[in-house]
Design a protein around this motif. Structure first.
Motif, PDB file in Angstrom:
ATOM      1  N   HIS A 164     -10.073 -18.974  61.293  1.00  0.00           N
ATOM      2  CA  HIS A 164      -9.070 -19.518  60.375  1.00  0.00           C
ATOM      3  C   HIS A 164      -9.675 -20.688  59.606  1.00  0.00           C
ATOM      4  N   HIS A 223      -9.054 -23.938  59.250  1.00  0.00           N
ATOM      5  CA  HIS A 223      -8.972 -25.362  59.613  1.00  0.00           C
ATOM      6  C   HIS A 223     -10.354 -26.014  59.653  1.00  0.00           C
ATOM      7  N   ASP A 282     -11.996 -27.981  61.481  1.00  0.00           N
ATOM      8  CA  ASP A 282     -12.863 -28.002  62.672  1.00  0.00           C
ATOM      9  C   ASP A 282     -13.408 -26.618  63.025  1.00  0.00           C
ATOM     10  N   HIS A 283     -13.189 -25.650  62.148  1.00  0.00           N
ATOM     11  CA  HIS A 283     -13.684 -24.286  62.385  1.00  0.00           C
ATOM     12  C   HIS A 283     -14.641 -23.810  61.287  1.00  0.00           C
ATOM     13  N   HIS A 324      -0.348 -20.410  64.519  1.00  0.00           N
ATOM     14  CA  HIS A 324      -1.054 -21.696  64.421  1.00  0.00           C
ATOM     15  C   HIS A 324      -1.497 -21.927  62.982  1.00  0.00           C
ATOM     16  N   ASP A 383      -7.582 -20.621  67.557  1.00  0.00           N
ATOM     17  CA  ASP A 383      -6.694 -21.557  68.256  1.00  0.00           C
ATOM     18  C   ASP A 383      -5.396 -20.900  68.715  1.00  0.00           C
TER      19      ASP A 383
HETATM   20 ZN    ZN Z   1      -6.786 -24.725  63.983  1.00  0.00          ZN
END
Ligand code: ZN
Length: 328
Positions: free
Chosen positions: A77, A79, A81-82, A176, A195
């Motif tokens: 996804h 986000h 931090d990914h 999420h 997540d």
């Molecule tokens: Zn996430």
């Protein structure tokens, strides 16, 4: 042949946290190297920090590999931090980047979509009775929109549209985030789940608009996504944060139960006379309301939508503000 690079016990690649205080309860940021006969895929790409870059290169080197051996990056996804290292990797070694079609406008920071998203939150926080705190959050979002204008992902992103891809069964698991995908290796009974499921904390269902600006039913989506995974025989879930999950069915059961409990709790608050999302947020999340406003509102609004869908509450607008009442 299929080798999960064994860097730290069960995980293929667990990146140590560079700044744990910033991560709060997330413990670790995980991203994974998966080696198959003809490919070496990176699933997710951590934060864009030197420590994550070094950890990736160290993990490759310790296994007799170099960055140039990577054949593609696959994202669960959008986000931050990914996806952090994607451009840095692709600059050094041009390889394809694959993600959900829904990740693309978000990662590319598509102007129309990003503006629509801010408008969505402006209307949402107003209707949910958030007043001044909501206005402050919108001012912050508008500033961030300008500040992050140039931060679109530069790498070309190819949409994953097939059900099977690189030996994985692709599962759409929103809740999420609207674009979240999980990659299932049916043969090895392993799931790379982003997540969706985290062992030590409940993954947040985060309220977001769809491509047309309509609010997504995030709690219902989260429930459906968890049930979807529970229907498969999976031995290990490789999550975006924390430890590898060895008994996913039990954890999914626990998470589903917790969602129902939370819904019942919110229903009781409505019963006792708190009728707007903002009022419920303020009493239920006294200590975190200001600090984590957007997450707190996500949680409450998600549950109100869920309760409304189950016909347990009805919503009436009074002077443009949504008021919820227990259905009689
Ligand atoms: Zn996430």
């Amino acid at each position: 042949m299929y080798i999960l690079l064994d860097i730290k016990k069960d995980c293929s690649l667990v990146i140590p946290i560079s700044n744990p205080e910033k991560l709060g309860g997330l413990k670790t940021v995980n991203f994974f190297l998966v080696k198959q006969e003809k490919s070496l895929s990176l699933i997710d790409a951590g934060y864009n920090t030197d420590s994550h870059w070094e950890a990736l290169n160290l993990a490759l080197n310790q296994n007799g590999l170099v960055l140039q051996d990577l054949t593609e990056i696959i994202l669960t996804h959008h986000h931050i931090d990914h996806v952090g290292l994607v451009d840095r990797i692709v600059d050094a070694h041009p390889i394809p980047v694959y993600a959900s079609p829904l990740s693309i406008p978000r990662l590319k920071r598509d102007k129309d979509f990003m503006e629509l998203r801010v408008e969505f939150f402006e209307k949402l926080y107003y209707e949910m009775g958030c007043g001044e705190t909501g206005e402050k959050q919108i001012a912050y979002l508008k500033k961030a929109l300008l500040r992050n204008k140039g931060k679109a992902m530069r790498a070309e992103i190819t949409a994953i549209t097939d059900n099977e891809f690189l030996g994985f069964t692709i599962l759409e698991v929103p809740g999420h985030s609207p674009d979240q995908l999980a990659f299932l290796d049916q043969q090895r009974k392993q799931l790379f789940a982003g997540d969706l499921l985290i062992e030590h904390i409940s993954s947040n269902a985060i309220v977001e608009p769809d491509e047309n600006g309509s609010r997504l039913p995030t709690i219902s989506q989260q429930i459906d996504s968890l049930n979807k995974c529970a229907a498969f025989h999976i031995d290990s879930v490789f999550p975006g944060h924390g430890a590898v999950i060895q008994d996913p069915k039990a954890l999914i059961h626990k998470r589903l139960e917790r969602i129902e409990e939370k819904s019942e709790l919110i229903l009781r608050y409505i019963q006792s006379g708190h009728s707007t999302a903002n009022e419920i947020a303020q009493v239920l999340y006294k200590n975190t309301y200001n600090e984590q406003f957007s997450l707190v509102m996500s949680e409450i609004i998600g549950h109100l939508d869920y309760l409304e869908a189950k016909k347990k509450v009805t919503m009436k607008k009074l002077q443009s503000i949504c008021h919820y009442h227990v259905t009689v």
